[in-house]
Design a protein around this motif. Structure first.
Motif, PDB file in Angstrom:
ATOM      1  N   LEU A 164       1.103  -1.216  -0.121  1.00  0.00           N
ATOM      2  CA  LEU A 164       0.063  -0.113   0.018  1.00  0.00           C
ATOM      3  C   LEU A 164       0.888   1.146  -0.056  1.00  0.00           C
ATOM      4  CD1 LEU A 164      -2.880  -0.580   2.808  1.00  0.00           C
ATOM      5  CD2 LEU A 164      -3.220  -0.737  -0.076  1.00  0.00           C
ATOM      6  N   SER A 165       0.095   2.663  -0.859  1.00  0.00           N
ATOM      7  CA  SER A 165       0.905   3.544  -0.652  1.00  0.00           C
ATOM      8  C   SER A 165       0.910   4.218   0.900  1.00  0.00           C
ATOM      9  CB  SER A 165       0.550   4.555  -1.206  1.00  0.00           C
ATOM     10  OG  SER A 165      -0.794   5.232  -1.101  1.00  0.00           O
ATOM     11  N   GLN A 168      -2.592   5.905   1.320  1.00  0.00           N
ATOM     12  CA  GLN A 168      -3.404   4.313   2.300  1.00  0.00           C
ATOM     13  C   GLN A 168      -3.417   4.205   2.622  1.00  0.00           C
ATOM     14  OE1 GLN A 168      -2.224   2.496  -1.847  1.00  0.00           O
ATOM     15  NE2 GLN A 168      -3.968   2.397  -2.777  1.00  0.00           N
ATOM     16  N   GLU A 172      -6.780   3.704   6.435  1.00  0.00           N
ATOM     17  CA  GLU A 172      -6.615   2.269   7.187  1.00  0.00           C
ATOM     18  C   GLU A 172      -6.149   2.743   8.500  1.00  0.00           C
ATOM     19  OE1 GLU A 172      -8.337  -0.435   5.882  1.00  0.00           O
ATOM     20  OE2 GLU A 172      -8.150   0.321   3.941  1.00  0.00           O
ATOM     21  N   GLU A 199       2.550  10.493   5.440  1.00  0.00           N
ATOM     22  CA  GLU A 199       1.567  10.668   3.761  1.00  0.00           C
ATOM     23  C   GLU A 199       2.936  10.764   3.573  1.00  0.00           C
ATOM     24  OE1 GLU A 199      -1.193  12.377   2.288  1.00  0.00           O
ATOM     25  OE2 GLU A 199      -2.616  11.104   3.067  1.00  0.00           O
TER      26      GLU A 199
END
Length: 287
Positions: A164-165, A168, A172, A199
């Motif tokens: 996942l990035s 993302q 979650e 991020e």
């Protein structure tokens, strides 16, 4: 992850870049104001998913007490770029970054503070170069790999970073927090910072540091033999490494674990006034 109470730069503090052979590390540098004699230099190392801002609330009081305080983003964290290769985030390699940072400062020896995973990095540095360490403070960190629920969370994050990035993963994390009823920070600027910081993390860092925190060896006996001035402290509600385990480590190091009231895993953010006082008292005894 640690949540700073605010993100605006405090008095006496500037954002700086510190050169290393692996690339510059972003840092916050607080210096004693005019009329305050400098009593020493301290370098502050954050944990796995943290950053230099974890210490933002203690920088001004430390500077006003006479200490130049430098809080860093480790490689791959927040505003410090890092390699994509997870193997570049071993304790030994992160300790080498710290050594380069400290070598670039105008000080024969410095006070080193490591929080959480940063405590393992700080310990690694202190054992490699004890002559450069005026004192070592380890906050909310344990003798070896993180255990229990914290280990399960680290394993999940390492696995997620494999496919996942960071954006993302952040989504979650927010879903899980909402399901658990975790309150959001009341300041929208802090909430925006937390998302931006996560991020910005390098996926290689999330995997590499996560692996390091899951595999860290117990070097407590080596640290005891080094004979460095030590401060071990934790928030009374800390649950990353159980407080009982941290107390056992303190006993092995012939010292006591200082418990910080009204704090959990991040006392520099949760009770900065008391944290700054504990640090300045300790550093004044070892300056």
């Amino acid at each position: 992850m640690s949540t700073p109470p605010f993100v605006d730069l405090p008095p006496h503090t500037s954002a700086v870049q510190l050169p290393t052979t692996g690339g510059p590390l972003a840092a916050l540098r607080a210096v004693p104001p005019a009329g305050v004699a400098q009593r020493g230099v301290a370098v502050l190392v954050p944990g796995y998913t943290g950053s230099k801002e974890d210490f933002i609330a203690v920088l001004a009081p430390l500077a006003e007490a006479g200490f130049e305080a430098i809080a860093v983003d480790q490689r791959g964290q927040n505003e410090s770029a890092g390699p994509d290769d997870p193997a570049a985030y071993t304790l030994a390699r992160l300790s080498e970054d710290l050594a380069e940072v400290i070598d670039g400062l105008d000080a024969d020896a410095v006070h080193v503070l490591g929080h959480s995973f940063g405590g393992l990095v700080a310990r690694e540095y202190a054992l490699a170069l004890p002559e450069r360490v005026r004192s070592l403070a380890i906050f909310d960190s344990g003798p070896a790999a993180v255990p229990g629920r914290s280990a399960e969370q680290a394993k999940l994050l390492v696995a997620a970073a494999g496919f996942l990035s960071t954006a993302q993963i952040w989504v979650e994390i927010q879903k899980l927090a909402a399901a658990e009823g975790a309150p959001q920070h009341p300041d929208p600027a802090v909430r925006a910072f937390l998302q931006r910081r996560f991020e910005a993390n390098d996926l290689g860092m999330l995997i590499g540091m996560g692996t390091s925190i899951l595999e860290a060896p117990d070097r407590t006996d080596e640290l005891a033999a080094a004979g460095l001035p030590l401060l071990l402290a934790a928030g009374v509600g800390d649950d990353a490494w159980p407080v009982a385990l941290q107390k056992e480590m303190a006993t092995r190091l012939a010292t006591e674990l200082v418990l910080i009231e009204n704090a959990a895993h991040s006392p520099a953010a949760e009770n900065p006034a008391l944290t700054a006082q504990i640090l300045t008292d300790f550093w004044n005894q070892n300056s």
